[in-house]
Scaffold this motif. Structure first.
Motif, PDB file in Angstrom:
ATOM      1  N   VAL A 301      -2.804   6.660 -13.977  1.00  0.00           N
ATOM      2  CA  VAL A 301      -1.868   5.560 -13.648  1.00  0.00           C
ATOM      3  C   VAL A 301      -2.273   4.437 -14.318  1.00  0.00           C
ATOM      4  O   VAL A 301      -3.431   3.885 -14.279  1.00  0.00           O
ATOM      5  CB  VAL A 301      -1.662   5.353 -12.185  1.00  0.00           C
ATOM      6  CG1 VAL A 301      -0.657   4.357 -11.885  1.00  0.00           C
ATOM      7  CG2 VAL A 301      -1.117   6.601 -11.489  1.00  0.00           C
ATOM      8  N   SER A 302      -1.483   3.637 -15.230  1.00  0.00           N
ATOM      9  CA  SER A 302      -1.845   2.712 -15.944  1.00  0.00           C
ATOM     10  C   SER A 302      -2.193   1.372 -15.055  1.00  0.00           C
ATOM     11  O   SER A 302      -1.534   1.046 -13.905  1.00  0.00           O
ATOM     12  CB  SER A 302      -0.855   2.244 -17.084  1.00  0.00           C
ATOM     13  OG  SER A 302       0.361   1.609 -16.531  1.00  0.00           O
ATOM     14  N   GLN A 304      -0.904  -1.295 -15.979  1.00  0.00           N
ATOM     15  CA  GLN A 304       0.270  -2.044 -15.906  1.00  0.00           C
ATOM     16  C   GLN A 304       1.177  -1.598 -14.529  1.00  0.00           C
ATOM     17  O   GLN A 304       1.875  -2.323 -13.844  1.00  0.00           O
ATOM     18  CB  GLN A 304       1.055  -1.845 -16.990  1.00  0.00           C
ATOM     19  CG  GLN A 304       2.645  -2.541 -17.032  1.00  0.00           C
ATOM     20  CD  GLN A 304       2.541  -4.227 -16.992  1.00  0.00           C
ATOM     21  OE1 GLN A 304       1.849  -4.781 -17.668  1.00  0.00           O
ATOM     22  NE2 GLN A 304       3.204  -4.544 -15.964  1.00  0.00           N
ATOM     23  N   ALA A 305       1.248  -0.379 -14.394  1.00  0.00           N
ATOM     24  CA  ALA A 305       1.871   0.366 -13.431  1.00  0.00           C
ATOM     25  C   ALA A 305       1.140   0.084 -11.987  1.00  0.00           C
ATOM     26  O   ALA A 305       2.048  -0.482 -11.144  1.00  0.00           O
ATOM     27  CB  ALA A 305       1.859   1.788 -13.514  1.00  0.00           C
ATOM     28  N   ILE A 306       0.172  -0.326 -12.086  1.00  0.00           N
ATOM     29  CA  ILE A 306      -0.542  -0.699 -10.565  1.00  0.00           C
ATOM     30  C   ILE A 306      -0.195  -2.392 -10.467  1.00  0.00           C
ATOM     31  O   ILE A 306       0.323  -2.961  -9.332  1.00  0.00           O
ATOM     32  CB  ILE A 306      -2.145  -0.343 -10.797  1.00  0.00           C
ATOM     33  CG1 ILE A 306      -2.479   0.830 -10.689  1.00  0.00           C
ATOM     34  CG2 ILE A 306      -3.012  -1.364  -9.526  1.00  0.00           C
ATOM     35  CD1 ILE A 306      -3.819   0.938 -11.145  1.00  0.00           C
ATOM     36  N   THR A 308       2.467  -3.723 -11.537  1.00  0.00           N
ATOM     37  CA  THR A 308       3.888  -3.587 -11.154  1.00  0.00           C
ATOM     38  C   THR A 308       4.119  -3.453  -9.475  1.00  0.00           C
ATOM     39  O   THR A 308       5.356  -3.978  -8.765  1.00  0.00           O
ATOM     40  CB  THR A 308       4.757  -2.706 -12.043  1.00  0.00           C
ATOM     41  OG1 THR A 308       4.573  -3.008 -13.454  1.00  0.00           O
ATOM     42  CG2 THR A 308       6.337  -2.622 -11.555  1.00  0.00           C
ATOM     43  N   PHE A 309       3.403  -2.377  -9.195  1.00  0.00           N
ATOM     44  CA  PHE A 309       3.428  -1.929  -7.772  1.00  0.00           C
ATOM     45  C   PHE A 309       3.029  -3.135  -6.870  1.00  0.00           C
ATOM     46  O   PHE A 309       3.693  -3.518  -5.802  1.00  0.00           O
ATOM     47  CB  PHE A 309       2.483  -0.842  -7.498  1.00  0.00           C
ATOM     48  CG  PHE A 309       1.996  -0.723  -6.068  1.00  0.00           C
ATOM     49  CD1 PHE A 309       2.815  -0.252  -4.775  1.00  0.00           C
ATOM     50  CD2 PHE A 309       0.773  -1.036  -5.686  1.00  0.00           C
ATOM     51  CE1 PHE A 309       2.279  -0.221  -3.763  1.00  0.00           C
ATOM     52  CE2 PHE A 309       0.114  -0.984  -4.473  1.00  0.00           C
ATOM     53  CZ  PHE A 309       1.164  -0.600  -3.529  1.00  0.00           C
ATOM     54  N   GLY A 334      -5.072   4.085  -8.573  1.00  0.00           N
ATOM     55  CA  GLY A 334      -3.647   4.502  -8.974  1.00  0.00           C
ATOM     56  C   GLY A 334      -2.927   5.443  -8.204  1.00  0.00           C
ATOM     57  O   GLY A 334      -1.532   5.676  -8.160  1.00  0.00           O
ATOM     58  N   VAL A 387       1.060   5.292  -7.363  1.00  0.00           N
ATOM     59  CA  VAL A 387       1.522   3.893  -6.748  1.00  0.00           C
ATOM     60  C   VAL A 387       2.860   3.770  -7.722  1.00  0.00           C
ATOM     61  O   VAL A 387       3.738   2.881  -7.137  1.00  0.00           O
ATOM     62  CB  VAL A 387       0.578   2.696  -7.003  1.00  0.00           C
ATOM     63  CG1 VAL A 387      -0.585   2.908  -6.193  1.00  0.00           C
ATOM     64  CG2 VAL A 387       0.434   2.495  -8.563  1.00  0.00           C
ATOM     65  N   ASP A 388       3.255   4.178  -8.675  1.00  0.00           N
ATOM     66  CA  ASP A 388       4.272   3.829  -9.529  1.00  0.00           C
ATOM     67  C   ASP A 388       5.320   4.566  -9.106  1.00  0.00           C
ATOM     68  O   ASP A 388       6.625   4.597  -9.358  1.00  0.00           O
ATOM     69  CB  ASP A 388       4.430   4.034 -11.064  1.00  0.00           C
ATOM     70  CG  ASP A 388       3.854   5.479 -11.504  1.00  0.00           C
ATOM     71  OD1 ASP A 388       3.584   6.214 -10.709  1.00  0.00           O
ATOM     72  OD2 ASP A 388       3.166   5.566 -12.782  1.00  0.00           O
ATOM     73  N   GLN A 389       5.141   5.539  -7.937  1.00  0.00           N
ATOM     74  CA  GLN A 389       6.240   6.288  -7.479  1.00  0.00           C
ATOM     75  C   GLN A 389       6.515   5.958  -5.981  1.00  0.00           C
ATOM     76  O   GLN A 389       7.262   6.557  -5.177  1.00  0.00           O
ATOM     77  CB  GLN A 389       5.976   7.816  -7.585  1.00  0.00           C
ATOM     78  CG  GLN A 389       6.098   8.515  -8.908  1.00  0.00           C
ATOM     79  CD  GLN A 389       5.868   9.972  -8.850  1.00  0.00           C
ATOM     80  OE1 GLN A 389       5.033  10.649  -8.285  1.00  0.00           O
ATOM     81  NE2 GLN A 389       6.642  10.592  -9.861  1.00  0.00           N
ATOM     82  N   GLU A 391       7.770   3.145  -4.457  1.00  0.00           N
ATOM     83  CA  GLU A 391       8.998   2.747  -4.134  1.00  0.00           C
ATOM     84  C   GLU A 391      10.011   3.873  -3.971  1.00  0.00           C
ATOM     85  O   GLU A 391      10.841   3.754  -2.908  1.00  0.00           O
ATOM     86  CB  GLU A 391       9.506   1.739  -4.939  1.00  0.00           C
ATOM     87  CG  GLU A 391      10.590   0.895  -4.486  1.00  0.00           C
ATOM     88  CD  GLU A 391      11.199   0.023  -5.568  1.00  0.00           C
ATOM     89  OE1 GLU A 391      12.275  -0.697  -4.997  1.00  0.00           O
ATOM     90  OE2 GLU A 391      10.974   0.074  -6.685  1.00  0.00           O
TER      91      GLU A 391
END
Length: 550
Positions: A301-302, A304-306, A308-309, A334, A387-389, A391
């Motif tokens: 998990v990047s 950036q994704a963290i 964004t979360f 992540g 974490v990018d999933q 939401e």
């Protein structure tokens, strides 16, 4: 998670066939109830207030999505379309027909499940931390050790008829989330200064009619001797535990009567015959158990994704509340563990419908590698969510009514089935939980109170763990009428304590108002950042008692 080998499957299949024959003979009148009773109990079958009850084992709380779907299917075909998750990480069916139980057990065996030793005077289902293997504070993964204990204890010929039931819990984290101090045997895994794994062994804990906190029997047991030392402990109990009075038959009574020093001496004397014997563990045995608990192939998990979360958490208040209360840190950056709330007013705490079981199984496959956990608080956990999933998962849980952001709050009530189902109960417990959920539903108020455990039991057997609730409620019988006794100050974690009774019991309709008064004392008396338990321990019982009985 653990997968059956040929030996496991054969054992479970043969047990099903054996019980099918026993049930047929019982229904035909050839096996009387007094002979059938111990046989059905060791297959998890009770006779409750209105119907049989079947308790299904979920070893150390781990479930696959396939198993959860099978449970949903079983509840549709053989029960009333729902099941009840317990504080011991099992599932109970409250309405199966007696003659259907062998078929249920056969269906369970197809998905590597069973009901063996979920009742009776034997070693019950071993429990553990619901975040085992993923917790950020974990010292040692307890799951392989739980599995070794399961294999050792299942159908153990010496321990099939103990003085009373026997429960073991294992913790491997810095924070005890398995309540090891209130089990017959509690085990804590830790590493000494040179990195060697040791086991802290406690004995004599338990709730029920005579609640007690366990005593330390051995502080630094080398891991190789875990099973032989457990065998010595249970042998001492089997020899010297009382059999003349079931209310004084638990190991806690024996430890209290002997004193911990004498109990330890007797265990060591018994262990002398077992130490270094054939049940001594070696590295190959432990490695074999560990091999069943492989890490899933998590994608990276990047950063950036963290980020964004975290930004989304800051922008969406409802999502932020869910994350704060229902999402737990993971050992892998992540990823998070997500607790699904089974606390809704339209259902008893811990109840889940067959349709929801199917839906949660789908979510587990899409978001968490098909794996779930059952918690001591009667909720479910998805263990590996990127974490990018989060939401997307939250939105699906919202649609299912399982995103209630109250895990760990007053509204996350632990509750036994009580008088609505159980023939042993003195009073109902589910309506009390529902009345309290309705009275204290304001989220801002719940969050202001902070972490608070409220536990309800319908009788002194304490299946709702009321003794270790920060606030405990116990149903009592007074000349045929239902009353409720309130206790304060219990705790099941590292600084374990038993609650103290507030005073005389109350009518059912008075309980919400009594709890409101207790909470008002806490809010008025607390210091900054002080939990309910901290405030109680600082000011004692008297201020609460004075307010409630004024």
């Amino acid at each position: 998670m653990y997968r059956y080998d040929t030996y496991d499957q054969t054992l479970v299949d043969e047990r099903v066939a054996q019980f099918r024959d026993q049930m047929a003979r019982h229904l035909a009148g050839r096996l009387p109830e007094e002979e059938f009773r111990p046989l059905r109990l060791q297959n998890g079958l009770y006779i409750q207030k209105y119907a049989p009850m079947l308790r299904i084992a979920i070893p150390y709380g781990m479930l696959s999505s396939t198993q959860l779907r099978a449970l949903g299917d079983i509840t549709r075909r053989y029960d009333r379309g729902y099941g009840h998750f317990t504080t011991r990480q099992n599932l109970q069916l409250n309405w199966p027909a007696l003659e259907d139980v062998p078929e249920i057990l056969a269906d369970l065996a197809k998905v590597q499940m069973h009901a063996i030793q979920t009742s009776g005077n034997c070693i019950r289902n071993t429990t553990s931390d619901q975040f085992a293997g993923i917790a950020s504070d974990e010292v040692e993964d307890p799951r392989p050790w739980c599995e070794l204990i399961r294999q050792w204890s299942t159908l153990h010929p010496e321990f099939a008829f103990l003085p009373r039931k026997f429960k073991i819990a294992v913790s491997g984290a810095a924070e005890d989330r398995a309540a090891i101090q209130v089990h017959d045997i509690g085990l804590r895994l830790w590493h000494d200064s040179d990195g060697s794994l040791k086991v802290k062994v406690l004995a004599g804990g338990g709730l029920g009619r005579t609640p007690m906190i366990g005593d330390v029997v051995r502080e630094d047991l080398p891991w190789q001797h875990l099973l032989t030392y457990l065998e010595a402990c249970v042998r001492v109990y089997n020899q010297f535990g009382r059999r003349d009075n079931k209310f004084k038959a638990r190991i806690k009574i024996l430890v209290k009567a002997l004193g911990i020093e004498e109990f330890r001496r007797r265990v060591d004397a018994e262990w002398a015959h077992l130490k270094d014997g054939p049940q001594t563990l070696n590295q190959a045995a432990v490695d074999n158990a560990r091999a069943h608990f492989v890490e899933p192939e998590r994608r990276a998990v990047s950063e950036q994704a963290i980020a964004t979360f975290e930004a989304l958490r800051g922008e969406n208040r409802a999502f932020a509340r869910f994350v704060t209360n229902n999402v737990t840190d993971h050992k892998v950056a992540g990823y998070k563990a997500v607790t699904l709330s089974l606390k809704r007013r339209e259902h008893a705490p811990g109840d889940v419908t067959a349709d929801h079981m199917d839906a949660v199984a789908d979510l587990a496959e899409r978001y968490s590698f098909g794996e779930l956990r059952v918690t001591h608080e009667q909720n479910l956990v998805l263990s590996d969510v990127p974490v990018d999933q989060l939401e997307a998962l939250w939105q699906e849980l919202e649609a299912l009514g399982m995103a209630n952001p109250t895990v760990g709050t007053l509204n996350d009530i632990i509750c036994c089935p009580g008088g609505d189902y159980c023939g042993l109960a003195n009073a109902v417990s589910i309506p009390i939980a529902q009345a309290l959920q309705e009275r204290f539903e304001d989220l801002d108020f719940l969050y202001d109170l902070g972490p608070l455990d409220l536990n309800i039991s319908g009788c002194m057997n304490a299946c709702g763990h009321h003794h270790v609730g920060h606030i405990g409620i116990l149903g009592v019988d007074k000349k045929g009428e239902e009353y409720y006794q309130i206790s304060i100050g219990g705790n099941a974690t590292d600084d374990a304590s038993l609650g103290k009774i507030l005073g005389p019991s109350f009518y059912r309709e008075d309980v919400p108002e009594v709890i409101d008064k207790v909470l008002k004392v806490y809010v008025e008396q607390r210091h900054d950042d002080e939990r309910f338990l901290d405030t109680y321990r600082r000011i004692g019982l008297k201020p609460f008692k004075e307010r409630v009985y004024a």
